[in-house]
Write a protein that holds these residues in place. Structure first.
Motif, mmCIF file in Angstrom:
data_model
loop_
_atom_site.group_PDB
_atom_site.id
_atom_site.type_symbol
_atom_site.label_atom_id
_atom_site.label_comp_id
_atom_site.label_asym_id
_atom_site.label_seq_id
_atom_site.Cartn_x
_atom_site.Cartn_y
_atom_site.Cartn_z
ATOM 1 N N HIS A 108 -44.183 19.670 -82.772
ATOM 2 C CA HIS A 108 -44.475 20.361 -84.033
ATOM 3 C C HIS A 108 -43.372 19.967 -85.006
ATOM 4 O O HIS A 108 -42.209 20.291 -84.820
ATOM 5 C CB HIS A 108 -44.494 21.883 -83.836
ATOM 6 N N ALA A 109 -43.725 19.205 -86.028
ATOM 7 C CA ALA A 109 -42.733 18.592 -86.903
ATOM 8 C C ALA A 109 -41.952 19.613 -87.726
ATOM 9 O O ALA A 109 -40.826 19.332 -88.140
ATOM 10 C CB ALA A 109 -43.420 17.600 -87.840
ATOM 11 N N ARG A 110 -42.507 20.800 -87.993
ATOM 12 C CA ARG A 110 -41.818 21.772 -88.847
ATOM 13 C C ARG A 110 -41.345 23.017 -88.083
ATOM 14 O O ARG A 110 -40.489 23.744 -88.590
ATOM 15 C CB ARG A 110 -42.756 22.231 -89.978
ATOM 16 N N GLN A 111 -41.920 23.291 -86.944
ATOM 17 C CA GLN A 111 -41.509 24.458 -86.154
ATOM 18 C C GLN A 111 -41.141 23.991 -84.732
ATOM 19 O O GLN A 111 -41.900 24.142 -83.786
ATOM 20 C CB GLN A 111 -42.650 25.496 -86.112
ATOM 21 N N SER A 112 -39.940 23.423 -84.656
ATOM 22 C CA SER A 112 -39.477 22.873 -83.369
ATOM 23 C C SER A 112 -39.291 23.958 -82.323
ATOM 24 O O SER A 112 -39.313 23.668 -81.112
ATOM 25 C CB SER A 112 -38.155 22.104 -83.581
ATOM 26 N N GLU A 113 -39.088 25.212 -82.741
ATOM 27 C CA GLU A 113 -38.890 26.296 -81.770
ATOM 28 C C GLU A 113 -40.140 26.548 -80.947
ATOM 29 O O GLU A 113 -40.087 27.199 -79.895
ATOM 30 C CB GLU A 113 -38.458 27.570 -82.498
ATOM 31 N N LEU A 114 -41.314 26.061 -81.416
ATOM 32 C CA LEU A 114 -42.563 26.277 -80.673
ATOM 33 C C LEU A 114 -42.761 25.242 -79.572
ATOM 34 O O LEU A 114 -43.600 25.458 -78.679
ATOM 35 C CB LEU A 114 -43.760 26.236 -81.631
ATOM 36 N N VAL A 115 -42.018 24.123 -79.642
ATOM 37 C CA VAL A 115 -42.227 23.035 -78.669
ATOM 38 C C VAL A 115 -41.896 23.529 -77.269
ATOM 39 O O VAL A 115 -40.848 24.136 -77.034
ATOM 40 C CB VAL A 115 -41.357 21.812 -79.037
ATOM 41 N N GLY A 116 -42.804 23.278 -76.359
ATOM 42 C CA GLY A 116 -42.635 23.671 -74.965
ATOM 43 C C GLY A 116 -43.241 25.038 -74.669
ATOM 44 O O GLY A 116 -43.358 25.414 -73.489
ATOM 45 N N GLN A 117 -43.615 25.803 -75.681
ATOM 46 C CA GLN A 117 -44.175 27.127 -75.440
ATOM 47 C C GLN A 117 -45.688 27.040 -75.224
ATOM 48 O O GLN A 117 -46.372 26.204 -75.812
ATOM 49 C CB GLN A 117 -43.887 28.059 -76.629
ATOM 50 N N TYR A 118 -46.175 27.970 -74.379
ATOM 51 C CA TYR A 118 -47.617 28.085 -74.170
ATOM 52 C C TYR A 118 -48.167 29.117 -75.174
ATOM 53 O O TYR A 118 -47.844 30.302 -75.118
ATOM 54 C CB TYR A 118 -47.917 28.515 -72.732
ATOM 55 N N LEU A 119 -48.973 28.625 -76.067
ATOM 56 C CA LEU A 119 -49.484 29.460 -77.178
ATOM 57 C C LEU A 119 -50.983 29.737 -77.038
ATOM 58 O O LEU A 119 -51.671 29.983 -78.037
ATOM 59 C CB LEU A 119 -49.206 28.766 -78.528
ATOM 60 N N TRP A 120 -51.469 29.697 -75.816
ATOM 61 C CA TRP A 120 -52.903 29.857 -75.565
ATOM 62 C C TRP A 120 -53.425 31.182 -76.140
ATOM 63 O O TRP A 120 -54.517 31.246 -76.710
ATOM 64 C CB TRP A 120 -53.166 29.766 -74.068
ATOM 65 N N ASP A 121 -52.691 32.240 -75.999
ATOM 66 C CA ASP A 121 -53.152 33.563 -76.414
ATOM 67 C C ASP A 121 -52.658 33.980 -77.813
ATOM 68 O O ASP A 121 -52.875 35.124 -78.223
ATOM 69 C CB ASP A 121 -52.703 34.616 -75.406
#
Length: 453
Positions: A108-121
């Motif tokens: 995610h080029a603008r929200q690097s804190e989301l990388v590696g997280q499971y966001l299915w829900d």
């Protein structure tokens, strides 16, 4: 005056109601037009955005195609692809993102804190599971999905349109998106322009309505003034007519007193003086002269009674309207030589004060007109009353006359007097005339008061 104001109000109210309905229709139609215009603008902008997003994704696919199609060193190729995609951007709010099929954020080029997280829900403020919807849209081939997401430049959650595709070989979902604030601004501007148009239209309609109401009011006031002037002229003519009729009646009574009663009384005076002189001399014919003078005195008394009866029938006060008109019919037949039939029923209701006298005068006027102008041989008079109304009809078999023409002319003063008397008591008058039959039909309302015994 109050009635005329009510008429003006009744003229203005339908106009105001019609204008109000027109305003409501204009507002409704303009709002519908504004909604349609806003929808067309939104659809046009979204179509442009879709084409733009599709081009961005196709450009990214062509950039990573050599690494994706290489087939060797997949892990290293995948890392290089993610690095290349991270570098791609079209403005601060234009970037790419990558998820796997389990909803884990790979880049995610603008929200690097989301990388590696499971966001299915993860869900947006409207309750939409964003990653699930994006994966479903990518796998179906439709590609486009609308949702709410955090905007990097403002940090606010904003409506966003994304386009995603599947990289099936690696099980990745690649996509990018555009925030739709400009779409909202464009649609809001369109609705604001429509609202301004409605406001301008309402002002124009209000101005037209005000002018129309003022014109109606001015017309009503002009008509009111005109009718007042006409009523004043009619009142003046009526006063002049009353004065003229009073003078004519006085002149008639004066002539009858001078030509009839006065001469009779002078003759009686001379006969009494002659009888006195003859009796003083002891002549025998004194009693005959005195008797002749007494007979002439009886004639004078009868003449006075006739004049009094013409002025007002005593039977009106003693036996009532029916008997008075019956006597009038009998005297008319004796005087004119015409055949007169009179029919009446017994009715036990009183008319308004003055109505019996008016009906008696109407009958007098009708018989006088028949005697002077009709050339008739017979006359029929009927007087029938009920609990609700009293009806008087006078019919003759004369030559007839043109009712409107006679009423307009000088000879129609009597007919106009009859009409005014009837209208004064809230009655109805109908006059018809053809050669061989002329009819005067009058209907007056009763006042529902039973005659007391």
């Amino acid at each position: 005056m109050l009635l005329k104001h009510k008429i003006v109000a009744l003229g203005i109210l339908p106009l105001v109601l019609a204008i109000a309905v027109i305003c409501a229709l204009v507002i409704s139609l303009n709002r519908q037009l504004g909604d349609q215009q806003a929808q067309l603008i939104e659809d046009s902008i979204l179509a442009s955005k879709r084409a733009e997003l599709k081009n961005y994704v196709e450009m990214a696919q062509s950039l990573i195609a050599p690494l994706y199609n290489n087939g060797q060193g997949d892990a290293r190729a995948q890392q290089q692809v993610l690095e290349e995609l991270r570098k791609l951007s079209f403005g601060i709010n234009g970037y790419f993102f990558v998820y796997d099929r389990q909803g884990r954020s790979l880049m995610h080029a603008r929200q690097s804190e989301l990388v590696g997280q499971y966001l299915w829900d993860m869900k947006d403020p409207q309750g939409l599971p964003v990653i699930q919807a994006l994966l479903k849209s990518a796998e179906s081939g439709e590609g486009f999905q609308r949702y709410a997401w955090n905007k990097p430049s403002s940090g606010q959650v904003t409506d966003k349109l994304a386009y995603v595709v599947m990289l099936d070989r690696w099980g990745w979902m690649l996509g990018t998106g555009i925030y739709l604030e400009d779409v909202e601004r464009a649609t809001q501007q369109a609705r604001a322009e429509v609202a301004q148009g409605i406001h301008t239209t309402m002002q124009a309609i209000a101005a037209i309505a005000l002018v129309a109401v003022l014109l109606v009011f001015a017309g009503g006031m002009t008509l009111n003034v005109s009718e007042h002037r006409l009523a004043d002229k009619k009142l003046q003519r009526l006063n002049q007519r009353i004065v003229s009729l009073q003078e004519e009646e006085r002149a008639r009574v004066s002539r009858e007193l001078h030509d009839g009663i006065s001469q009779l009384l002078v003759s009686i005076k001379f006969q009494f003086e002659l009888a006195s002189h003859v009796l003083e001399k002891g002549q025998e014919n004194g009693l005959g002269i005195l008797k002749n003078a007494t007979d002439r005195l009886g004639e004078a008394i009868g003449e006075i009674r006739n004049i009094s009866h013409d002025l007002r029938s005593s039977l009106l006060d003693t036996l009532g309207l029916s008997a008075a008109i019956g006597q009038l019919a009998a005297e008319f037949q004796q005087r004119s030589g015409l055949e007169v039939s009179y029919k009446s029923n017994e009715f036990d209701c009183r008319l308004e004060n003055g109505a019996p006298v008016s009906l008696f005068r109407i009958a007098q006027e009708a018989l006088t007109n028949i005697e002077r102008h009709a050339g008739a041989k017979s006359v029929g008079i009927t007087l029938f009353g009920s609990g609700q109304s009293l009806r008087l009809t006078v019919v003759d078999d004369g030559m007839g006359f043109n009712v409107p023409q006679v009423e307009r002319g000088h000879a129609g003063i009597g007919l106009r007097n009859i009409r005014e008397r009837v209208e004064h008591f809230g009655g109805r008058l109908e006059m018809t005339s053809v050669p061989g039959r002329s009819e005067l039909d009058i209907l007056l309302p009763m006042n529902m008061l039973a005659t007391q015994s």
